[in-house]
Write an enzyme that holds these catalytic residues in place. Structure first.
Site, PDB file in Angstrom:
ATOM      1  N   HIS A   1      -3.528  36.250  17.093  1.00 55.90           N
ATOM      2  CA  HIS A   1      -4.038  35.205  16.216  1.00 55.90           C
ATOM      3  C   HIS A   1      -4.259  35.752  14.814  1.00 55.90           C
ATOM      4  O   HIS A   1      -5.290  35.528  14.186  1.00 55.90           O
ATOM      5  CB  HIS A   1      -5.336  34.616  16.780  1.00 55.90           C
ATOM      6  CG  HIS A   1      -5.145  33.920  18.083  1.00 55.90           C
ATOM      7  ND1 HIS A   1      -5.223  34.568  19.300  1.00 55.90           N
ATOM      8  CD2 HIS A   1      -4.842  32.632  18.370  1.00 55.90           C
ATOM      9  CE1 HIS A   1      -5.001  33.712  20.282  1.00 55.90           C
ATOM     10  NE2 HIS A   1      -4.766  32.529  19.745  1.00 55.90           N
TER      11      HIS A   1
ATOM     12  N   GLU B   1       3.708  37.032  18.167  1.00 49.99           N
ATOM     13  CA  GLU B   1       3.256  35.848  17.441  1.00 49.99           C
ATOM     14  C   GLU B   1       2.142  36.147  16.451  1.00 49.99           C
ATOM     15  O   GLU B   1       1.128  36.739  16.812  1.00 49.99           O
ATOM     16  CB  GLU B   1       2.779  34.790  18.444  1.00 49.99           C
ATOM     17  CG  GLU B   1       2.337  33.493  17.805  1.00 49.99           C
ATOM     18  CD  GLU B   1       2.041  32.427  18.839  1.00 49.99           C
ATOM     19  OE1 GLU B   1       1.218  31.533  18.541  1.00 49.99           O
ATOM     20  OE2 GLU B   1       2.605  32.470  19.956  1.00 49.99           O
TER      21      GLU B   1
ATOM     22  N   HIS C   1       4.777  24.407  18.024  1.00 53.83           N
ATOM     23  CA  HIS C   1       3.500  24.844  18.592  1.00 53.83           C
ATOM     24  C   HIS C   1       2.713  23.649  19.118  1.00 53.83           C
ATOM     25  O   HIS C   1       2.796  22.541  18.582  1.00 53.83           O
ATOM     26  CB  HIS C   1       2.693  25.553  17.502  1.00 53.83           C
ATOM     27  CG  HIS C   1       1.299  25.906  17.890  1.00 53.83           C
ATOM     28  ND1 HIS C   1       0.227  25.058  17.674  1.00 53.83           N
ATOM     29  CD2 HIS C   1       0.790  27.008  18.482  1.00 53.83           C
ATOM     30  CE1 HIS C   1      -0.876  25.630  18.111  1.00 53.83           C
ATOM     31  NE2 HIS C   1      -0.571  26.810  18.611  1.00 53.83           N
TER      32      HIS C   1
END
Length: 394
Positions: free
Chosen positions: A209, A233, A309
Site C-alpha cells: 500500500h 503493487e 481495481h
C-alpha cells in the site's frame, strides 16, 4: 432526454465487510423514466459528507443536463471551483455521475456500454480474488503464511488462476518507511508457501500500500523475485511516480499501481516515467468509464496493460467489467471472491462468475440494477471511514 433528479444510498456492507465498510451509490433519473446507476469510491470523508458533495455537484451541473453530453459534463465538474486538476474527492463524485450517465445512455439505445466504447473484445474476463478469511475464521490468514497457502489452494480449486495478498505489514500516515527484517521474512514466507501450494496453477499478486521507500521496496522485491509474482503493487507512495520508476527498473517483477490515482493526467505521469506496466484504475474514483477508456488507450501505446481495481461495491465492479470487455490491453479483473454474499444480494441480478472468469452481461447500460429495498435495509450509521491508516509511526 434530461436528468431531473438524483437519489443516493450509503449502504453498510455487513460483516465480514469484504469490499469495505460501506458503499455509496447514486441514481440519476431522466425525464423519460430511465434511471442510471453509479457508485463513488471515496475514503477521504465520511459518506454523509460525500452525499452532500453529490447533491452539490448534481445541483450545479447535472440536473437539467443531457446524459449523452458526457465530455461536457465531465469538464464542468473537473473544473468546478477553479480547479482543473486531479482531485480525489471531486473525481469520486464525478466518476459516479459519469457512470450513471453511461448507464442511462446504454438503456436509451438498448446496448451494453461496451458496445458504445468499441465493442466486445473478449467473451469472458479472467479474474482474481484477494485471500479472505474463511467463514468463522479471524484475520490470521493475513499474517500466517501456512494458513494463507491453504486458503490459496482452496481458491485455485474453485477455479481462480490468480490470487492477491499483502503481508508486508501495516501502512501509516508517516510512510514511506523501510521494511523491517520481520516484514521481509514474512513477505518471502508468504510467496514461498503459496507458490508451493498452488504451483503454476495460479499467478501470485503481491500487494503493498505504498508504504515503502524506494530502496526498501527494491530490497523487498529482491526477496520476491525467485517466486515469479505477476506484479508488485504500489511499492512506493503514489504521489511521486519518478521514485516508483526506480523500483520498476530494479526488479524483474512487473510493477502495478493506480487505485489512488485519478484522471488521465496522473496516469500519464506513471507511463511517462515508466513507473508501472500494469494500471489499476478504480472506476469509482478515476473519473468514470470514458476517462478510464482514455487511460487504457494511453497504456496500450506504452505496451502497458490494465487490471481494474475493486475495493468497494458491485456497481463499480459492473463498470470495471464494461471497460475490461472492450479494452484490447486488458490483463485481469479484481473480483470479491465469486461475487456471492452481499455483493449478490444488493443486485437484482448478480454478476456472473464461472470457473475463474467473469462473463460480461448483455443487458443494456451497466447490466446491473440495484435492489433498493436491500440498500435501504442496510443504512450505514458508524463513524469509521471506508479505509483508515495508522496515525503513528511504526
Amino acid at each position: 432526454m434530461k436528468i431531473v433528479d438524483v437519489k443516493t444510498w450509503v449502504v453498510a456492507n455487513p460483516p465480514p465487510h469484504f469490499g469495505g465498510r460501506y458503499w455509496i451509490f447514486l441514481k440519476l433519473i431522466a425525464d423519460n423514466g430511465l434511471e442510471g446507476l453509479g457508485e463513488v469510491y471515496s475514503a477521504t470523508f465520511h459518506p454523509e459528507t460525500v452525499v452532500h458533495m453529490i447533491q452539490d455537484v448534481c445541483g450545479r451541473h447535472v440536473i437539467g443536463s443531457d446524459p449523452f453530453r458526457i465530455e461536457k459534463l465531465w469538464r464542468e465538474v473537473y473544473g468546478r471551483g477553479y480547479t482543473l486538476r486531479p482531485d480525489v474527492s471531486v473525481m469520486g463524485v464525478a466518476s459516479a455521475v459519469e457512470m450513471a450517465c453511461w448507464d442511462l445512455v446504454g438503456k436509451a439505445v438498448e446496448r451494453p456500454i461496451y458496445d458504445l466504447m468499441g465493442g466486445l473484445v473478449r467473451e469472458r474476463l479472467r479474474s482474481y480474488t484477494y485471500l479472505y478469511p474463511a467463514p468463522g475464521e479471524g484475520e490470521e490468514v493475513y499474517a500466517d503464511p501456512l494458513l494463507a497457502a491453504e486458503r490459496a489452494r482452496e481458491y485455485v480449486d474453485q477455479g481462480f488462476t490468480a490470487l492477491k495478498f499483502d503481508p508486508a505489514g501495516p501502512y501509516t500516515v508517516y510512510d514511506p518507511h523501510q521494511p523491517s527484517m520481520s516484514d521481509l521474512e514474512r513477505s518471502e514466507a508468504f510467496v514461498k508457501n503459496i507458490r508451493e501450494a498452488v504451483g503454476e496453477r495460479a499467478d501470485l499478486l503481491f500487494g503493498t500500500h505504498g508504504q515503502f521507500t524506494t530502496s526498501g521496496a527494491i530490497r523487498l522485491a529482491k526477496r520476491l523475485e525467485p517466486y515469479e509474482p505477476l506484479w508488485f503493487e504500489e511499492p512506493t507512495p503514489p504521489e511521486t511516480p519518478e521514485e516508483m520508476a526506480k523500483v520498476a527498473a530494479a526488479t524483474s517483477i512487473p510493477v502495478s499501481t493506480g487505485e489512488r490515482l485519478t484522471t488521465k493526467y496522473e496516469f500519464a505521469r506513471v507511463l511517462r516515467y515508466g513507473a508501472a506496466s500494469i494500471l489499476q484504475m478504480n472506476l469509482g474514483r478515476v473519473g468514470g468509464l470514458l476517462e478510464a477508456k482514455k487511460i487504457a488507450g494511453m497504456a496500450e501505446s506504452h505496451y502497458a496493460q490494465i487490471a481494474p481495481h475493486l475495493y468497494c461495491g458491485p456497481v463499480v465492479g459492473a463498470a470495471n467489467i464494461q471497460l475490461s470487455a472492450c479494452s484490447p490491453n486488458f490483463l485481469i479483473l479484481e473480483s470479491v471472491q465469486r461475487w456471492e454474499g452481499f455483493h449478490a444480494e444488493i443486485l437484482k441480478t448478480p454478476i456472473r462468475w464461472e470457473e475463474g472468469y467473469v462473463i460480461p452481461p448483455t443487458a443494456p447500460g451497466l447490466g446491473v440494477e440495484l435492489d433498493e429495498a436491500v440498500a435501504e435495509a442496510h443504512p450505514y450509521d458508524a463513524e469509521a471511514l471506508h479505509l483508515e491508516m495508522l496515525e503513528h509511526p511504526l
